[in-house]
Design a protein around this motif. Structure first.
Motif, PDB file in Angstrom:
ATOM      1  N   GLN A  50       0.827  -1.213   0.000  1.00 22.15           N
ATOM      2  CA  GLN A  50       0.000   0.000   0.000  1.00 22.15           C
ATOM      3  C   GLN A  50       0.856   1.256   0.000  1.00 22.15           C
ATOM      4  O   GLN A  50       0.569   2.214  -0.733  1.00 22.15           O
ATOM      5  CB  GLN A  50      -0.916   0.017   1.223  1.00 22.15           C
ATOM      6  N   ASN A  51       1.893   1.268   0.807  1.00 23.70           N
ATOM      7  CA  ASN A  51       2.750   2.457   0.894  1.00 23.70           C
ATOM      8  C   ASN A  51       3.525   2.707  -0.388  1.00 23.70           C
ATOM      9  O   ASN A  51       3.658   3.854  -0.822  1.00 23.70           O
ATOM     10  CB  ASN A  51       3.711   2.330   2.082  1.00 23.70           C
ATOM     11  N   VAL A  52       4.034   1.656  -0.998  1.00 24.08           N
ATOM     12  CA  VAL A  52       4.772   1.819  -2.248  1.00 24.08           C
ATOM     13  C   VAL A  52       3.828   2.268  -3.362  1.00 24.08           C
ATOM     14  O   VAL A  52       4.149   3.180  -4.125  1.00 24.08           O
ATOM     15  CB  VAL A  52       5.516   0.519  -2.643  1.00 24.08           C
ATOM     16  N   GLU A  53       2.660   1.655  -3.429  1.00 22.15           N
ATOM     17  CA  GLU A  53       1.685   2.065  -4.444  1.00 22.15           C
ATOM     18  C   GLU A  53       1.297   3.531  -4.257  1.00 22.15           C
ATOM     19  O   GLU A  53       1.205   4.294  -5.227  1.00 22.15           O
ATOM     20  CB  GLU A  53       0.444   1.178  -4.369  1.00 22.15           C
ATOM     21  N   GLY A  54       1.088   3.934  -3.015  1.00 22.92           N
ATOM     22  CA  GLY A  54       0.748   5.330  -2.732  1.00 22.92           C
ATOM     23  C   GLY A  54       1.860   6.278  -3.131  1.00 22.92           C
ATOM     24  O   GLY A  54       1.615   7.347  -3.695  1.00 22.92           O
ATOM     25  N   ALA A  55       3.112   5.882  -2.856  1.00 22.20           N
ATOM     26  CA  ALA A  55       4.256   6.724  -3.214  1.00 22.20           C
ATOM     27  C   ALA A  55       4.405   6.846  -4.728  1.00 22.20           C
ATOM     28  O   ALA A  55       4.699   7.922  -5.244  1.00 22.20           O
ATOM     29  CB  ALA A  55       5.535   6.163  -2.597  1.00 22.20           C
ATOM     30  N   ILE A  56       4.169   5.753  -5.436  1.00 20.41           N
ATOM     31  CA  ILE A  56       4.255   5.798  -6.896  1.00 20.41           C
ATOM     32  C   ILE A  56       3.164   6.717  -7.455  1.00 20.41           C
ATOM     33  O   ILE A  56       3.423   7.525  -8.342  1.00 20.41           O
ATOM     34  CB  ILE A  56       4.145   4.375  -7.500  1.00 20.41           C
TER      35      ILE A  56
END
Length: 107
Positions: A50-56
């Motif tokens: 979730q955090n990586v997707e949000g950052a992308i």
């Protein structure tokens, strides 16, 4: 035997639900020692994704910012591993460190 399997499945599912709610209320260093290893490792991966997707999705600089957060989280877990832990917690956190290092390198 099928009944035992179903009960086991429900038990793990219930622990995941409780731990997920607890994750929002505790510091990560407290949370990782409060739950069974399977639960910690599974929920950790969900939050990482979730955090990586949000950052992308966020764009410029967000991945670098998340990488810093990830590094800080990893260092906190390493500090825990260097301290006094039960054998079970040490094994769980050892696995978590390996997963977090590989996740960090992926980002």
């Amino acid at each position: 035997l099928k009944s035992v399997e179903l009960t086991s499945y429900k038990s793990v599912h219930q622990q995941l639900e409780f731990a997920l709610k607890d994750h929002a209320q505790k510091k990560r260093t407290d949370w990782v020692t409060a739950w069974p290893g399977q639960v910690i490792l599974g929920i950790n991966q969900v939050f990482w994704a979730q955090n990586v997707e949000g950052a992308i999705s966020e764009g410029k600089g967000a991945l670098k910012k998340y990488l810093e957060t990830s590094d800080n989280d990893l260092q906190d877990i390493v500090k825990l591993v260097r301290g006094k832990l039960s054998k079970t917690a040490r094994k769980t956190l050892g696995a978590l460190v390996v997963i977090d290092v590989h996740a960090r390198d992926t980002v």
